[in-house]
Design an enzyme around this catalytic site. Structure first.
Site, PDB file in Angstrom:
ATOM      1  N   LYS A 153       6.645  85.547 131.376  1.00 34.69           N
ATOM      2  CA  LYS A 153       7.103  84.242 131.358  1.00 34.69           C
ATOM      3  C   LYS A 153       5.931  83.216 131.313  1.00 34.69           C
ATOM      4  O   LYS A 153       6.045  82.047 131.095  1.00 34.69           O
ATOM      5  CB  LYS A 153       8.208  83.863 132.424  1.00 34.69           C
ATOM      6  CG  LYS A 153       9.356  84.691 132.353  1.00 34.69           C
ATOM      7  CD  LYS A 153      10.392  84.471 133.611  1.00 34.69           C
ATOM      8  CE  LYS A 153      11.537  85.198 133.322  1.00 34.69           C
ATOM      9  NZ  LYS A 153      11.770  86.539 134.180  1.00 34.69           N
ATOM     10  N   SER A 196       8.195  90.151 134.388  1.00 34.64           N
ATOM     11  CA  SER A 196       8.218  88.708 134.174  1.00 34.64           C
ATOM     12  C   SER A 196       6.962  87.934 134.106  1.00 34.64           C
ATOM     13  O   SER A 196       7.095  86.744 133.940  1.00 34.64           O
ATOM     14  CB  SER A 196       9.200  88.268 135.414  1.00 34.64           C
ATOM     15  OG  SER A 196      10.445  88.408 135.183  1.00 34.64           O
ATOM     16  N   SER A 211      12.085  82.711 138.138  1.00 33.25           N
ATOM     17  CA  SER A 211      11.870  83.829 137.286  1.00 33.25           C
ATOM     18  C   SER A 211      13.045  84.021 136.355  1.00 33.25           C
ATOM     19  O   SER A 211      13.576  85.204 136.272  1.00 33.25           O
ATOM     20  CB  SER A 211      11.377  85.132 137.965  1.00 33.25           C
ATOM     21  OG  SER A 211      10.719  86.039 137.139  1.00 33.25           O
TER      22      SER A 211
END
Length: 378
Positions: free
Chosen positions: A53, A50, A105
């Site tokens: 991101k 993640s 997230s």
């Protein structure tokens, strides 16, 4: 294929452990200069979960209309993985989706941002195009969330570089430094524990998949320096990041590269009572450095001056350069006055222009200014 894939993660871990950290790969970067202060296996292509991101959030922050209302497509509700729990058809500001992306997230937030910012496929192409623009040649995105993909990878060094760039965006920096965010009935808490564990922390993103392991990108500010730390596949990431950041800030040292009034160059004077005048630094030039970085003073100044010359006339510039980045500057000024020599004929305008752009004058300017000669290096 499975045996080879396992080796890619076991070998970096063994290498990194020898450096005292648990990460399969790591990089510590001075965000102000772009210099890598410490690293291990930092150029290995690895999945980043993640922390993907960071790119998704940067593009959303650059959208230009963070308060525009967006409707959540049905395909973005209930997606796999971590979530901000968007509902199909829910209408909310893009800003709130960005907070859900970086604090919770949310994979649903990532898919929603991609969908409303041009469509998923086009958005992923934008992610890869931006990576190319930033010179991230070992980074590729398959999706906006960070789920594992065959060609979804980055390196610790490039993820640090991307993060340093993203932190220049005010909205992105504000979001990733926020510990909790409430909008309507939804309260979001940041997964990044370093915001409460490390006093100088200003962000930025956690990540995990079974393949990638624990991934973490952090940033901290202290005494005018911003440091970014990245670990990929690190089972002890919180402690490692605090140690990395502490080590980076502990390496700070200050040097004075030039003093006020110190001579920087000698400039020819045309039609004056003296043939030259000193160009001196208008102020001290101290620089604060991290690690083993070095600094240089780059001078650019006039090729010649015409009498009369007044003391303190600005005749050039001195830039302190660290790692290709200008971190401080000051003017160069004349040290004294030079009256005109009444016995000499003062060149007219056309003669001044001829001399100013003659090959000899142009060469003098190029050597001292155009090529930005380094007159002091460390």
């Amino acid at each position: 294929m499975r045996t080879l894939f396992c080796m890619l993660f076991v070998l970096p871990c063994l290498f990194a452990c020898a450096h005292g950290y648990s990460a399969g790969a790591y990089a510590v970067l001075d965000a102000g200069t772009g210099a890598i202060l410490d690293s291990a296996n930092a150029d290995a292509r690895l999945p980043m979960a993640s922390t993907t991101k960071i790119m998704t959030g940067l593009l959303a922050a650059e959208d230009g209309s963070p308060d525009r209302m967006v409707s959540v497509p049905a395909s973005c509700a209930g997606v796999e993985g971590s979530s901000m729990y968007l509902q199909a058809g829910e209408v909310l500001p893009l800003r709130d989706v960005l907070y859900g992306l970086m604090l919770c997230s949310g994979n649903d937030a990532a898919e929603c941002i991609a969908a409303v910012c041009g469509g998923r496929d086009a958005f992923v192409r934008r992610m890869n195009r931006r990576a190319g623009q930033l010179g991230l040649t070992n980074t590729h995105f398959d999706n906006p969330s960070g789920l594992d993909g065959e060609t979804h990878y980055t390196t610790a060094a490039e993820l640090a570089k991307l993060t340093a760039y993203a932190l220049r965006n005010p909205l992105f920096a504000e979001v990733v430094s926020t510990q909790s965010y409430q909008t309507g009935t939804r309260t979001m808490h940041n997964h990044n524990k370093l915001l409460s564990m490390y006093p100088d922390c200003i962000g930025v993103k956690t990540g995990y998949t079974q393949t990638a392991g624990r991934c973490l990108v952090s940033a901290a500010e202290r005494d005018g320096h911003t440091v970014v730390a990245v670990t990929l596949n690190d089972g002890d990431d919180w402690n490692d990041h605090m140690a990395m950041l502490d080590a980076a800030f502990a390496s700070e040292h200050t040097e004075t590269l030039a003093a006020h009034g110190q001579q920087a160059a000698v400039l020819p004077v045309i039609s004056g009572t003296q043939s030259t005048v000193s160009a001196v630094f208008s102020e001290d030039l101290p620089v604060s450095l991290l690690g083993d970085q070095t600094a240089s003073v780059v001078l650019s100044h006039r090729g010649m001056l015409y009498a009369p010359v007044t003391a303190g006339t600005v005749c050039g510039r001195a830039d302190v350069v660290v790692g290709g980045t200008i971190v401080a500057s000051c003017d160069l000024i004349t040290s004294s006055a030079v009256p005109p020599d009444e016995g000499q004929e003062i060149p007219g305008l056309w003669e001044r222009l001829r001399r100013r752009f003659s090959p000899e004058s142009a060469l003098s300017i190029a050597e001292s200014g155009g090529k930005r000669k380094e007159d002091h290096a460390r």
